[in-house]
Motif scaffolding. Structure first.
Motif, PDB file in Angstrom:
ATOM      1  N   THR A 414      77.856 134.924  -4.088  1.00  0.00           N
ATOM      2  CA  THR A 414      77.708 134.987  -2.649  1.00  0.00           C
ATOM      3  C   THR A 414      76.324 135.691  -2.194  1.00  0.00           C
ATOM      4  OG1 THR A 414      78.585 137.297  -3.245  1.00  0.00           O
ATOM      5  CG2 THR A 414      80.203 135.744  -2.934  1.00  0.00           C
ATOM      6  N   GLU A 499      78.321 127.531  -2.489  1.00  0.00           N
ATOM      7  CA  GLU A 499      79.519 127.310  -1.447  1.00  0.00           C
ATOM      8  C   GLU A 499      79.847 128.921  -1.080  1.00  0.00           C
ATOM      9  OE1 GLU A 499      84.005 125.935  -1.944  1.00  0.00           O
ATOM     10  OE2 GLU A 499      82.656 125.681  -3.663  1.00  0.00           O
ATOM     11  N   GLY A 500      79.697 130.028  -2.202  1.00  0.00           N
ATOM     12  CA  GLY A 500      80.094 131.362  -1.811  1.00  0.00           C
ATOM     13  C   GLY A 500      79.186 131.922  -0.632  1.00  0.00           C
ATOM     14  N   ARG A 503      78.759 130.837   4.310  1.00  0.00           N
ATOM     15  CA  ARG A 503      79.339 129.746   4.594  1.00  0.00           C
ATOM     16  C   ARG A 503      79.386 128.977   5.807  1.00  0.00           C
ATOM     17  NH1 ARG A 503      84.774 131.494   3.613  1.00  0.00           N
ATOM     18  NH2 ARG A 503      84.501 133.304   4.220  1.00  0.00           N
ATOM     19  N   VAL A 506      77.083 124.189   5.097  1.00  0.00           N
ATOM     20  CA  VAL A 506      77.467 123.435   3.868  1.00  0.00           C
ATOM     21  C   VAL A 506      76.380 122.689   3.212  1.00  0.00           C
ATOM     22  CG1 VAL A 506      79.232 121.796   2.810  1.00  0.00           C
ATOM     23  CG2 VAL A 506      79.866 123.460   4.641  1.00  0.00           C
ATOM     24  N   GLU A 523      79.623 124.279   9.163  1.00  0.00           N
ATOM     25  CA  GLU A 523      81.016 124.602   9.260  1.00  0.00           C
ATOM     26  C   GLU A 523      81.253 124.978  10.800  1.00  0.00           C
ATOM     27  OE1 GLU A 523      84.180 125.072   8.974  1.00  0.00           O
ATOM     28  OE2 GLU A 523      83.601 125.285   6.872  1.00  0.00           O
ATOM     29  N   GLN A 529      82.138 137.251   6.534  1.00  0.00           N
ATOM     30  CA  GLN A 529      81.272 137.604   5.395  1.00  0.00           C
ATOM     31  C   GLN A 529      81.587 138.851   4.920  1.00  0.00           C
ATOM     32  OE1 GLN A 529      77.567 138.664   7.036  1.00  0.00           O
ATOM     33  NE2 GLN A 529      76.275 138.258   5.145  1.00  0.00           N
ATOM     34  N   SER A 556      72.621 131.971   6.703  1.00  0.00           N
ATOM     35  CA  SER A 556      72.576 130.558   6.818  1.00  0.00           C
ATOM     36  C   SER A 556      71.382 129.945   7.162  1.00  0.00           C
ATOM     37  CB  SER A 556      73.888 130.167   7.752  1.00  0.00           C
ATOM     38  OG  SER A 556      73.752 130.734   9.110  1.00  0.00           O
TER      39      SER A 556
END
Length: 839
Positions: A414, A499-500, A503, A506, A523, A529, A556
């Protein structure tokens, strides 16, 4: 497989695994029947694959027997032998089996395995091949053996002359070549390494590279000093990394280590003594550690010590420094760690690096994981800098309970360190090979392209109703009725990475028409988060922060920049499904580096060396800074921008635009221009003011006007918003849609192509021909149908440019003449205008 045949299948008991004990007795030659060679085998077989597995086992046993007695049999004149076995099983393998081995030269071996099955139509038992059809397939088992054929008789004549039949020499060449290749790739027996690192240079035949590709794999040997990095391990890792960089081939690191080696001088540890403050009360403490004269004489080279003579005449050698007889006990290991960290970081930039964390990875091992950038982590293995027990001692209390709490997938998957997580090593190796299937065999090589499972000419069936689901748009989705709706890229080819982390974006790799590509998408839904609490801080608590879709946040944006950088290193074409409303620009966002991350996106796109396709998808939008960091002019040689007809783009969203360009004053002016009632009221107000300025009628009319304006304000705000939305249409994105000559609107280009097609010999002016896809593509695929028209457009383009140059020169000369004797203020303005034009 056995359709039309029957065989005894046992008692019908269902079982998952069957344990086999196969005892095969072979008659060594035909004359001595009591000379038997036993071959016992015991193993577990999956019941579903029982028949195939038994076939493979029998073939292996036959080849073992041939290796033992094949030459002797050939000398005795036995060129073919057959064994019949009975398998007692409750599964597929129950029944009679036959093994037929042919040995025409004494050194070659052809093995065919058959079942004895009853042919239901012929009512007789026949040989039946399992996987590879043999020469006796469907021949009755009680049929007479055929006499020697012409070829076998010639072999017999050659053997009587003590030689090999000439036509059998190619088989001998084949056998010897196989032996030569086997000797070239003979492997050293496992477990003979005398330090904690092993490497392989692997030649792999993969579907993408059927002729083979080479990779380097380096791994920690966790059985040797817990896989720690000492000087020899560092030197070995450095050499392997340099080899990968020099050959430009992928380097895979299998990480399972305990960090830099912590060494002690065991020869000193086993014999040192303690100089107590009080010999009879150790609890009063000690003053030094020392060696006896005998031990000092034996291991004096391992220490730096000074001599101390006591009053009782005893001599002690007080240890000042422990050197040790072996290297690698201290900071020299850290120096080596720095060297391999530098090398692995360089390898990421010069070739492909991938780290698979198959065991606990500590210290320099954790740094290597990040320096190689691409990382796969097993779910039960941590990536840590320091063990939890050491941290507890440092903090003075029991805070952490496990290594997984510090560096497990809940942390590393993450925070952007780990790209993929797997449950076991087989899944990990599968992930490695899937990743390798998307990259060239070496830096600068051709991309691996397979025949696509989906035709690139197929339509994209996924159609978003409201907002665009990025994963469905990428790889497709099943609709409510179970029907598959294909996405943009090949079915089942998309592998999402990171992926984690972050988010709202993508990222991953997929294939388009069999060509591997990198993907960055957006997304559209709000995600949460989760920022975990740190047990080491008493006032820390878990925070859940909502992050809106279609917005770049610091994490991101960093993820986007990192993904673009990785794809460029992997030499992949890049598709960006751009659907951002902009960057989040709050105080915390600026503090956490949103500006730096946005700049990194620009820099990584500027240096991108492969094709980049920025596509604003159906119902998508791209605005403000988000457009600025993706614009094709950042890297015009490689970036192209496309937009769906329903896509939108502008500096601001309509609601924000009207706050600047359509304020209340502008709304009131618009009402006064369009609303007839307001027009009449204002006319009456003007008349009333001219006739009686202080009449009560004026106040009444003003009140009526204000009431009307207040009544109309909401609807005119909607009108202003619609007016602003009309600026967002994809049809006016002239920098996105390109046509011949000057940039044309999409509708103009379509009308031009339609006119060309309808005037062609294929369409012959029929309007319905435009809907015939076959006819259109037949016309399109023959460039001779429209080459002359394209040439006309090119000529028009050149003439237009020449005309523009001529007009610009006239305007420039005119402006220059006017600026010769200007007033000071006017001259300054005119000169600035000329400067802008010429620049």
């Amino acid at each position: 497989m056995n359709e039309g045949f029957t065989a005894y299948q046992g008692l019908g008991i269902e079982t998952t695994h069957t344990q086999w004990t196969v005892s095969l007795y072979f008659k060594e030659h035909f004359e001595v029947f009591d000379d038997l060679v036993p071959y016992p085998k015991k193993l577990d077989i999956d019941a579903e694959q029982e028949e195939v597995a038994v076939e493979a086992i029998l073939e292996g046993l036959a080849r073992e027997i041939h290796a033992a007695v094949g030459v002797r049999m050939h000398r005795l004149g036995a060129c073919e032998w057959e064994v019949k076995l009975w398998m007692a099983s409750s599964g597929q393998a129950n029944g009679a089996w036959r093994v037929v081995v042919t040995n025409v030269t004494g050194h070659t071996c052809a093995v065919h395995i058959y079942r004895e099955l009853e042919h239901t139509s012929k009512q007789e038992v026949v040989y039946h091949s399992i996987s590879v059809q043999g020469p006796l397939h469907h021949v009755p088992v009680n049929a007479h053996y055929q006499p020697l054929g012409s070829l076998d008789r010639k072999r017999l004549v050659a053997r009587r002359s003590s030689t090999t039949y000439c036509y059998d020499f190619p088989l001998a060449f084949e056998t010897v070549l196989e032996q030569i290749w086997a000797s070239q790739f003979s492997e050293r027996p496992a477990g003979l390494n005398d330090f904690g690192m092993v490497a392989w240079c692997m030649e792999m035949l993969t579907p993408e590279f059927p002729l083979g590709r080479t990779i380097l794999v380096v791994a920690n040997d966790v059985t040797f000093k817990l896989g720690s990095f000492g000087q020899r391990e560092d030197a070995f890792f450095l050499a392997v990394t340099d080899l990968a960089c020099n050959k430009k081939i992928p380097l895979i690191y299998l990480a399972a280590n305990s960090g830099a080696r912590i060494g002690t001088a065991d020869e000193v540890k086993s014999c040192f003594k303690v100089g107590w403050s009080d010999e009879f009360s150790p609890d009063h403490g000690f003053q030094y550690v020392y060696l006896s004269p005998e031990d000092h004489a034996r291991i004096g080279s391992s220490v730096i010590a000074h001599e101390l003579k006591l009053e009782n005449g005893e001599t002690r050698w007080v240890i000042d420094v422990i050197v040790g007889k072996e290297d690698g006990l201290g900071v020299e290991n850290l120096s080596g760690s720095g060297a391999i960290a530098s090398a692995y970081s360089r390898a990421y930039k010069e070739t492909f690096t991938l780290t698979y964390v198959t065991g606990r990875t500590v210290g320099i091992g954790a740094y290597l994981t990040r320096l190689g950038m691409r990382c796969i982590q097993r779910l039960d293995q941590p990536i840590i800098l320091t063990g939890f027990s050491a941290l507890n001692k440092l903090l003075g209390r029991e805070v952490y309970s496990s290594h997984m709490q510090l560096g497990g997938p809940k942390i590393m998957a993450t925070n952007g360190v780990v790209h993929l997580t797997v449950s076991d090593d087989l899944e990990g190796v599968s992930a490695i090979l899937k990743w390798l299937s998307c990259i060239p065999s070496c830096v600068g090589g051709a991309l691996p392209i397979l025949s696509p499972s989906d035709s690139p000419e197929r339509p994209v069936e996924y159609f978003p109703e409201n907002s665009c689901d990025p994963r469905a748009a990428i790889c497709g989705v099943f609709d409510g009725n179970g029907k598959w709706l294909g996405g943009i890229f090949d079915k089942d080819s998309f592998v999402e990475t990171l992926e984690g982390w972050a988010r709202t974006v993508v990222t991953g790799r997929a294939k388009l028409g069999g060509i591997p590509v990198g993907i960055v998408a957006v997304e559209t839904q709000t995600v949460m988060q989760v920022i975990p609490a740190d047990p080491g801080q008493l006032d820390s608590h878990e925070r859940v922060v909502p992050q809106a879709g279609q917005v770049w946040f610091p994490d991101s944006a960093t993820k986007t920049a990192q993904a673009i950088f990785d794809f460029n290193r992997e030499e992949l074409p890049l598709f960006i499904l751009a659907n951002w409303r902009g960057f989040s620009g709050g105080q915390r966002d600026l503090f956490e580096g949103i500006l730096q991350a946005g700049a990194a996106i620009v820099e990584n796109l500027r240096t991108y060396k492969q094709p980049v396709f920025v596509y604003i998808p159906m119902m998508g939008e791209l605005r403000g800074g988000a457009w600025a960091v993706l614009d094709s002019k950042i890297n015009s040689d490689h970036i192209e921008m496309y937009a769906d007809r329903t896509a939108k783009g502008n500096v601001l969203e309509p609601e924000g635009m009207i706050e600047i360009k359509f304020r209340t004053k502008d709304l009131l002016e618009c009402m006064g221009r369009l609303d007839q009632q307001l027009i009449n009221l204002k006319a009456k107000l003007q008349e009333a003011r001219s006739s009686a300025p202080y009449d009560r009628m004026v106040d009444s009319l003003q009140q009526q006007i204000q009431t009307r304006e207040k009544q109309l304000l909401p609807v005119y705000t909607q009108i202003a918003t619609k007016f602003a939305e009309l600026h967002d249409s994809s049809l006016r994105m002239e920098d996105v849609i390109e046509a011949a000559g000057e940039r044309l609107l999409h509708k103009s280009a379509m009308d031009m192509i339609k006119t060309w097609f309808l005037n062609s010999d294929i369409a012959r002016g029929r309007e319905d021909a435009w809907m015939d896809d076959e006819a259109f593509f037949a016309w399109k695929d023959d460039s001779g149908n429209y080459e002359a028209k394209l040439q006309e457009l090119r000529v028009q383009k050149v003439l237009l440019r020449l005309t523009n140059i001529g007009e610009s020169r006239v305007r420039f000369e005119s402006s220059t003449a006017r600026s010769c004797c200007p007033s000071k203020q006017g001259g300054a303005i005119q000169q600035r205008t000329i400067g802008r034009r010429t620049s």
